[in-house]
Design a protein around this motif. Structure first.
Motif, PDB file in Angstrom:
ATOM      1  N   TYR A   1       0.594  -1.329   0.106  1.00 30.36           N
ATOM      2  CA  TYR A   1       0.167  -0.053  -0.095  1.00 30.36           C
ATOM      3  C   TYR A   1       0.803   1.199  -0.144  1.00 30.36           C
ATOM      4  O   TYR A   1       0.316   2.358  -0.542  1.00 30.36           O
ATOM      5  N   LEU A   2       1.777   1.270   0.789  1.00 29.86           N
ATOM      6  CA  LEU A   2       2.860   2.403   0.729  1.00 29.86           C
ATOM      7  C   LEU A   2       3.391   2.943  -0.973  1.00 29.86           C
ATOM      8  O   LEU A   2       3.304   3.645  -1.379  1.00 29.86           O
ATOM      9  N   ARG A   3       3.598   1.376  -1.618  1.00 32.28           N
ATOM     10  CA  ARG A   3       4.171   1.587  -3.105  1.00 32.28           C
ATOM     11  C   ARG A   3       2.758   2.069  -3.917  1.00 32.28           C
ATOM     12  O   ARG A   3       3.015   3.249  -4.583  1.00 32.28           O
ATOM     13  N   LYS A   4       1.849   1.495  -3.604  1.00 31.74           N
ATOM     14  CA  LYS A   4       0.540   2.022  -4.420  1.00 31.74           C
ATOM     15  C   LYS A   4       0.260   3.589  -4.244  1.00 31.74           C
ATOM     16  O   LYS A   4      -0.164   4.284  -5.250  1.00 31.74           O
ATOM     17  N   LEU A   5       0.308   3.857  -3.217  1.00 28.88           N
ATOM     18  CA  LEU A   5       0.004   5.419  -2.668  1.00 28.88           C
ATOM     19  C   LEU A   5       1.412   6.293  -2.886  1.00 28.88           C
ATOM     20  O   LEU A   5       1.353   7.374  -2.340  1.00 28.88           O
TER      21      LEU A   5
END
Lengths: 257, 306
Positions: free
Chosen positions: B120-124
């Protein structure tokens, strides 16, 4: 929530609490150790030499257990009250409130965090005391039990203070006006035998008096109080404070509108 | 279809006597992208507070995926992710620690938590900032961090309370794409926003709340169909003559300057008819835009009780 999930949540809160007070060690670990170090130098060494004996022991030997207990009490309390109130103040407490962590796991996590700091500072103070006196523990089980239970009591009390606190002033009122007088009048620096009957009776109403003296019994083998009675008081306080915390958490006092 | 949220006669009166919710009833289907709109103080955040258990309700009942939030506390909380209006994480903690801690609260084993945290940190777009303290993040990054945190346990229902407030347009559009993607993957999303364009773009169904009461609850399509006229601004290539008249019964024009006009088209008339008429009058249109957002127009008229 399954038991292993609850344990992970508990561990998360404890690790977060320990990470918090170790991150700001210059505020949380050094000042209390330094203050107690000054007590050792001034009261124990300089003044104590003139006092001579107290309760059958050298004055320095007499005050060491009390000063260790004082650091455990103050730090257990202040860790929980300041940490929990900071979470409230920054609204980060909502992270855990919207999650499925049960109230008792939240409470235990913060209490163990408070105990970690209280016992950590207690250990530092104990190590420092070795520079001033030889410390031989007479009864290890009683010493460990009383320090653990005392730390639990004051962590729970700090939690209640944090729930009701609405400002940073509110978290310093109890330590300043209630906790500090009770500790100083709890036989840290003197034996209750020195007091006239009326003040002896007043001292008997102070729960910290029993904690300090039972800890002193564990270390020196001598005490002004009945040890069984002291443990009963400690356990009673833990049960009452725990029930209050759970009741307040369930009600959402200070947390939910 | 299963109901994601079922609210019945929800009432909330605060200690100061303010009646924030007056018998709100609302159903939101599973998989929906639902807009909850209303002016400031209408009761949107109170509804979200009750759903996330941060606000104690005074009356009524709330179910999440068929389970009562009072009796099935743990199950309903597991299904729920909340992105609040205000930043509510510790400003002193590192980005990764904030997400990992949240995963821990949901009882996630460390290996899974680490994997989800990175995902999720990558996606955001926050992976590069993972070791920075959260206080050093920009406003938009803080909002994205709150979304990553809310998604780490992959809830079936995500509630976003003004997630794009104060976020620049580029970032806002990338967040729209991300939210559309997770909605397409099955997550039910409830969105409150003051950007009505955002609600119009993203949401399929809508409820408008005012003074603690739901005053409209319908699909976006049906709501927009209620518009009896639309106002456009047209830019023309040729100079517009004085007293220009389009010559159509259901359309009126007002000259703004030599190269732009305001055109009001009633619901009965097609835009094609209007352009055919422009062709006949040999007026070349360079560009066209809505004078105000369509939903905004309806929103204001609903609040006025029209």
């Amino acid at each position: 929530m399954f038991t292993n999930h609850k344990f992970i949540a508990f561990e998360t809160i404890v690790v977060r609490e320990i990470r918090r007070f170790t991150r700001i060690w210059l505020q949380t670990l050094v000042p209390p150790a330094m203050m107690i170090g000054l007590y050792f130098v001034i009261f124990g060494n300089l003044v104590g030499r003139r006092i001579g004996e107290m309760g059958g022991f050298q004055y320095m030997e007499f005050i060491v257990p009390g000063l260790i207990m004082m650091s455990v009490i103050q730090n257990s309390y202040s860790n929980v009250v300041s940490s929990f109130f900071s979470h409230k103040f920054q609204h980060s407490i909502e992270e855990v409130l919207v999650s499925p962590v049960p109230n008792y796991v939240i409470l235990c996590g913060f209490v163990v965090g408070g105990m970690a700091r209280g016992l950590g500072v207690g250990a530092i103070v104990t190590a420092m005391s070795l520079f001033f006196t030889d410390l031989s523990i007479q009864n290890i089980p009683i010493t460990i039990a009383v320090v653990l239970l005392t730390s639990i009591v004051f962590s729970l009390a700090g939690f209640i203070n944090a729930l009701f606190a609405n400002s940073f002033d509110d978290i310093s009122i109890v330590p300043t006006f209630v906790l500090t007088p009770l500790i100083y009048l709890g036989g840290v620096f003197y034996s209750v035998d020195l007091l006239p009957p009326f003040w002896k009776f007043i001292s008997a109403l102070n729960p910290i008096f029993y904690m300090v003296n039972t800890f002193r019994y564990g270390i020196l083998g001598s005490s002004d109080v009945n040890v069984v009675w002291s443990f009963s008081i400690l356990l009673l306080f833990i049960v009452i404070l725990y029930c209050c915390c759970i009741f307040l958490l369930r009600r959402g006092t200070g947390l939910r509108t | 279809m299963t109901t994601a949220i079922s609210i019945k006669n929800l009432g909330k009166t605060y200690a100061n006597g303010l009646e924030a919710l007056k018998g709100v009833s609302l159903e939101i289907e599973q998989g929906d992208f639902f807009a909850l709109l209303g002016p400031n103080g209408a009761g949107k955040s109170t509804i979200i507070g009750v759903l996330s258990t941060l606000v104690n309700k005074s009356s009524g009942s709330v179910e999440i995926f068929g389970k009562n939030v009072d009796t099935h506390v743990y199950e309903t909380k597991l299904d729920l992710g909340v992105v609040p209006q205000e930043v509510n994480f510790s400003q002193f903690e590192k980005v990764r620690d904030i997400v990992m801690t949240q995963a821990g609260y949901y009882g996630m084993p460390r290996a899974l938590a680490t994997e989800r945290c990175e995902k999720y940190l990558r996606k955001l777009g926050l992976w590069e900032k993972r070791d920075e303290r959260s206080r050093s993040l920009s406003g938009g990054m803080k909002r994205r961090l709150m979304i990553a945190r809310a998604l780490v346990h992959e809830p079936r229902l995500l509630i976003l309370d003004e997630p794009t407030a104060g976020v620049d347009i580029e970032l806002r559009r990338s967040m729209w794409e991300f939210l559309t993607e997770i909605n397409n993957n099955g997550t039910t999303i409830v969105l409150t926003t003051h950007y009505l364009e955002e609600a119009e773009q993203l949401c399929r169904n809508i409820a408008i709340i005012d003074e603690g009461k739901i005053i409209e609850n319908t699909s976006m399509r049906e709501l927009l169909a209620e518009l009896d006229s639309q106002t456009f601004i047209l830019d023309t290539a040729s100079k517009i003559p004085e007293n220009f008249d389009i010559g159509l019964e259901c359309a009126t024009v007002r000259k703004i300057d030599d190269h732009s006009i305001e055109l009001v088209v009633s619901g009965e008339l097609s835009i094609n008819d209007v352009f055919s008429q422009f062709d006949k009058l040999e007026v070349k249109v360079d560009g066209m835009r809505n004078k105000t957002n369509r939903l905004e127009q309806l929103f204001l008229s609903k609040l006025k009780g029209e």
